[in-house]
Write a protein that holds these residues in place. Structure first.
Motif, PDB file in Angstrom:
ATOM      1  N   GLN A  41      72.187  15.446 -85.767  1.00  0.00           N
ATOM      2  CA  GLN A  41      70.789  15.076 -85.578  1.00  0.00           C
ATOM      3  C   GLN A  41      70.237  14.367 -86.813  1.00  0.00           C
ATOM      4  O   GLN A  41      69.403  13.483 -86.699  1.00  0.00           O
ATOM      5  CB  GLN A  41      69.964  16.350 -85.304  1.00  0.00           C
ATOM      6  CG  GLN A  41      68.482  16.105 -85.093  1.00  0.00           C
ATOM      7  CD  GLN A  41      67.751  17.343 -84.604  1.00  0.00           C
ATOM      8  OE1 GLN A  41      68.269  18.452 -84.671  1.00  0.00           O
ATOM      9  NE2 GLN A  41      66.543  17.153 -84.101  1.00  0.00           N
ATOM     10  N   GLY A  89      65.163  20.565 -86.518  1.00  0.00           N
ATOM     11  CA  GLY A  89      64.822  19.192 -86.876  1.00  0.00           C
ATOM     12  C   GLY A  89      63.338  18.897 -86.670  1.00  0.00           C
ATOM     13  O   GLY A  89      62.681  18.284 -87.506  1.00  0.00           O
ATOM     14  N   THR A 108      70.263  22.470 -81.107  1.00  0.00           N
ATOM     15  CA  THR A 108      71.216  22.164 -82.177  1.00  0.00           C
ATOM     16  C   THR A 108      72.142  23.355 -82.411  1.00  0.00           C
ATOM     17  O   THR A 108      73.350  23.191 -82.603  1.00  0.00           O
ATOM     18  CB  THR A 108      70.451  21.819 -83.477  1.00  0.00           C
ATOM     19  OG1 THR A 108      69.702  20.627 -83.246  1.00  0.00           O
ATOM     20  CG2 THR A 108      71.391  21.589 -84.644  1.00  0.00           C
ATOM     21  N   ASP A 112      73.853  15.105 -80.845  1.00  0.00           N
ATOM     22  CA  ASP A 112      72.585  15.783 -81.130  1.00  0.00           C
ATOM     23  C   ASP A 112      71.561  14.713 -81.489  1.00  0.00           C
ATOM     24  O   ASP A 112      71.528  14.225 -82.608  1.00  0.00           O
ATOM     25  CB  ASP A 112      72.776  16.778 -82.274  1.00  0.00           C
ATOM     26  CG  ASP A 112      71.600  17.751 -82.392  1.00  0.00           C
ATOM     27  OD1 ASP A 112      70.614  17.586 -81.633  1.00  0.00           O
ATOM     28  OD2 ASP A 112      71.665  18.667 -83.229  1.00  0.00           O
TER      29      ASP A 112
HETATM   30 MG   LIG Z   1      67.840  20.124 -83.163  1.00  0.00          MG
END
Ligand SMILES: [Mg+2]
Ligand SMILES: Nc1ncnc2c1ncn2[C@@H]1O[C@H](COP(=O)(O)OP(=O)(O)OP(=O)(O)O)[C@@H](O)[C@H]1O
Ligand SMILES: Nc1ncnc2c1ncn2[C@@H]1O[C@H](COP(=O)(O)OP(=O)(O)OP(=O)(O)O)[C@@H](O)[C@H]1O
Ligand SMILES: [Mg+2]
Lengths: 336, 335
Positions: free
Chosen positions: A115, B161, A71, A195
């Motif tokens: 994302q 994430g 990312t 993403d």
């Molecule tokens: Mg990521």
């Protein structure tokens, strides 16, 4: 084996033209200084000396372990984050030193599908305004054409024109993700960072979106950096694939070579861990053993060595350089 | 696995939302049960009502514009929909815990992740602050976060994430729930860490007899984790079977289309050409067709499918399907 400096080597597929993107020695460190006396501050080397190119109309897959810096690479290329050092050539121009005003013309040409759809859609705007704003900023589809264009974009991602009036919280996770895709496609960019763009979609809708992106690539030479954990989707959509681990590139290869003859033990571990959609093939996967290293305190030498099945003492001593093993196929491992 | 003791029973659940456009029938007849120690997989079209179903079980639909749910949800013999708010608060996060689909929607941006896990622990267990903090760090370590003590001091935006997703998993498992609702719990994880997290869930399942409602689009994960699978389409259960039956002899044409659309890494040759999809789109949730919601996209559709909604039928051995044509499909597959 020849040692090539990846910053200058031809790391793109031979069939591709002049690179649209040329990333050289990209680094992004995050200081983590809270509660630590200055001078003893530790930081995260989220991206550490990453170089690669993407040709016009090429799709490059970016895979790698969670937290390895994917990312951060994507956001830095779009200058949503400032690199600590390195160069980002887009169409021959280094974007890194550009001021906001000079950067503006590039903003329309480069888009990102985030994302985290939840955090990237303004909860107080309905979908019509979210997509309309992207169009408006760049003076596209003015006046009465706008609503039609928004409806068209929603249909393209498998939603419906009447969804325009709904707010982000009134959608499912996968529907929100598709709003982000529609917004990125709205301004007809030349380059997209996706993403995890299809991670929240069922396989049928996912196939529909992947086919749509494929189509835009062949019709409009859309160029893409496709970040994903789903190795099957990456295999399907990418021309070449980059594998990252703890801020560094472990392997770059044309897609078929990467899947049929991976050269880095981390790539091998990834491929061996993919769950197979067949309950009769349920097997005892052996997940990687060993300690997952911390990016705040990365291992010396090869960052993968603490989990690597073939590591030796030698691996702790040198950071393995990216070496070419076949045309366009690079790996950073001294044991292979 | 202790089979046969029903822990959760969802019976003809309906959740409708009032919106400016009209009433959205997000969940419109969902039924399933989960036994103690069992893993029930849930798959289905994006927007088919999987998350709304789980939020209804958690009784978290409060301010979203949802009308009072119809049907029944029973957990360990208790009627969840009829329970008072304080009673429900004691169960939520404790006996029933959930890993939410979008971590950022349920993590508080202004508190460190360690504090957020510790607070959940303190709410349900008699631990002092220090012990709760220690437990938070232990949980972070368990889900594979390196340098957990230091990471506990991170704010959500300072994590990747997949790390945020693991924070949520840590929070959900901290109180050793009897039922874990996992809504796309591993989408942000690479496959090696995913394998470790799946192992961890199975381990806890063995240790404490936890049941899991596992929602995912990843049919590979379903094949590996689920004992039984429920397939949802347009707000309804359309098929339910053991995991083997579902993959080997799916009976509902939507399920067949789904299985046909799966991209695979292990197929021979270069992955060229278009991926297969199910033609058409899901029907408008405001104007559902009278008959089967899948009819406009179905290769097996006939007149009756347009006119009449099929019921969920047992085809034998607990393999349930909502399709007028299942008998013909069985015969076709056999012949
Ligand atoms: Mg990521
Ligand atoms: N704003 C920030 N402050 C501090 N550290 C950060 C920040 N953003 C990212 N990091 C750190 O940088 C590293 C790389 O994060 P990044 O989000 O790029 O990973 P990723 O490869 O995208 O992972 P995932 O697959 O889990 O999304 C992580 O260790 C993360 O904690
Ligand atoms: N607050 C709300 N108001 C109106 N409609 C809603 C609301 N929340 C959800 N919906 C609608 O209800 C339907 C079911 O949503 P849900 O989130 O349960 O889908 P899902 O099966 O989890 O999908 P996904 O796989 O994309 O996460 C969707 O069509 C969605 O648009
Ligand atoms: Mg959902």
């Amino acid at each position: 084996m020849i040692h090539v400096d990846p910053a200058t080597a031809e790391t793109r597929a031979p069939t591709m033209g002049k690179p649209l993107l040329d990333i050289r020695n990209l680094r992004r460190y995050f200081p983590l200084q809270r509660g630590v006396p200055p001078g003893r501050a530790i930081g995260v080397k989220a991206v550490d000396d990453v170089s690669f190119t993407i040709g016009t109309g090429e799709v490059v897959g970016l895979v790698g372990e969670s937290g390895s810096g994917k990312t951060t690479v994507g956001r830095t290329i779009l200058r949503l984050k400032q690199p600590t050092s390195g160069e980002i050539f887009f169409d021959g121009v280094d974007l890194v030193p550009l001021e906001t005003a000079a950067m503006r013309p590039y903003r329309k040409q480069m888009q990102i599908i985030f994302q985290d759809p939840y955090g990237s859609l303004n909860p107080r705007m309905n979908v019509g305004r979210i997509i309309g704003e992207a169009l408006g900023t760049h003076g596209l589809a003015p006046g009465s054409a706008r609503a039609d264009r928004i409806g068209e974009l929603l249909l393209a991602v498998g939603l419906r024109p009447e969804h325009m009036r709904r707010y982000p919280h009134e959608f499912s996770g996968g529907q929100r993700q598709r709003i982000g895709i529609a917004r990125a496609l709205a301004v007809e960019p030349r380059f997209i960072v996706g993403d995890e763009p299809v991670s929240a979609l069922d396989v049928s809708v996912q196939a529909q979106i992947v086919n749509l992106l494929d189509d835009l690539r062949s019709r409009l030479s859309l160029t893409m950096l496709f970040i994903a954990h789903d190795l099957a989707v990456v295999k399907h959509i990418s021309d070449r694939v980059i594998v990252m681990y703890l801020g560094r590139i472990m392997e770059i290869a044309p897609v078929d070579a990467l899947y049929s003859s991976p050269r880095h033990p981390y790539t091998e571990a990834l491929l061996a861990s993919v769950p197979v959609p067949d309950p009769r093939a349920r097997r005892n996967r052996a997940p990687l053993q060993g300690d997952i290293p911390s990016p705040m305190n990365p291992p010396s030498g090869c960052v993968f060595r603490t989990r690597c099945p073939i590591a030796t003492d030698e691996c702790a001593k040198v950071v393995p350089p990216l070496e070419q093993v076949a045309p366009g196929h690079f790996k950073a491992c001294i044991r292979r | 696995m202790i089979a046969g003791n029903v822990l959760l029973d969802v019976d003809d659940l309906k959740v409708h939302f009032r919106t400016d456009e009209g009433v959205v029938r997000a969940v419109d007849g969902v039924s399933f049960h989960i036994d103690e120690g069992e893993t029930l997989g849930v798959v289905g079209e994006s927007g088919s009502g999987k998350s709304v179903t789980s939020l209804a079980i958690m009784r978290l639909l409060g301010t979203s514009g949802a009308m009072a749910p119809g049907g029944a949800i029973r957990f360990g013999g208790m009627d969840l929909l009829g329970m008072s708010d304080p009673e429900m608060r004691r169960i939520r996060g404790n006996a029933i815990a959930m890993i939410y689909q979008e971590p950022m929607s349920s993590l508080n941006p202004v508190h460190t992740v360690g504090r957020q896990i510790a607070e959940v622990v303190r709410l349900h267990q008699r631990l002092d602050r220090k012990a709760a903090d220690r437990r938070a760090v232990e949980m972070l370590e368990l889900v594979g976060i390196p340098e957990p003590a230091r990471r506990a001091r991170n704010y959500p935006h300072e994590m990747s994430g997949g790390m945020r997703q693991r924070v949520m998993i840590a929070m959900a498992l901290a109180c050793k729930p009897r039922l874990l609702i996992a809504d796309e719990p591993t989408t942000a994880l690479d496959v090696t860490i995913q394998a470790q997290i799946l192992d961890l869930m199975r381990q806890l399942q063995r240790d404490i007899g936890m049941s899991i409602l596992f929602i995912t689009h990843d049919l590979g994960v379903i094949a590996e984790m689920a004992d039984r699978v429920v397939v949802m389409y347009a707000g309804r259960t359309v098929e339910e079977a053991t995991v083997d039956d579902l993959f080997v002899k799916p009976l509902m044409p939507y399920t067949m289309g789904l299985l046909d659309s799966v991209p695979r890494v292990d197929t021979a040759g270069p992955a060229s050409g278009k991926l297969r999809t199910i033609p058409g789109n899901v029907p408008n949730a405001l104007m559902r067709p009278l008959g089967c919601a899948f009819e406009p996209r179905c290769g097996y559709a006939m007149d009756a499918c347009r006119r009449q909604m099929p019921v969920l039928e047992d085809t034998g051995g607990g393999h349930m399907v909502r399709c007028h044509r299942w008998g013909d499909i069985v015969r076709k597959e056999a012949g």
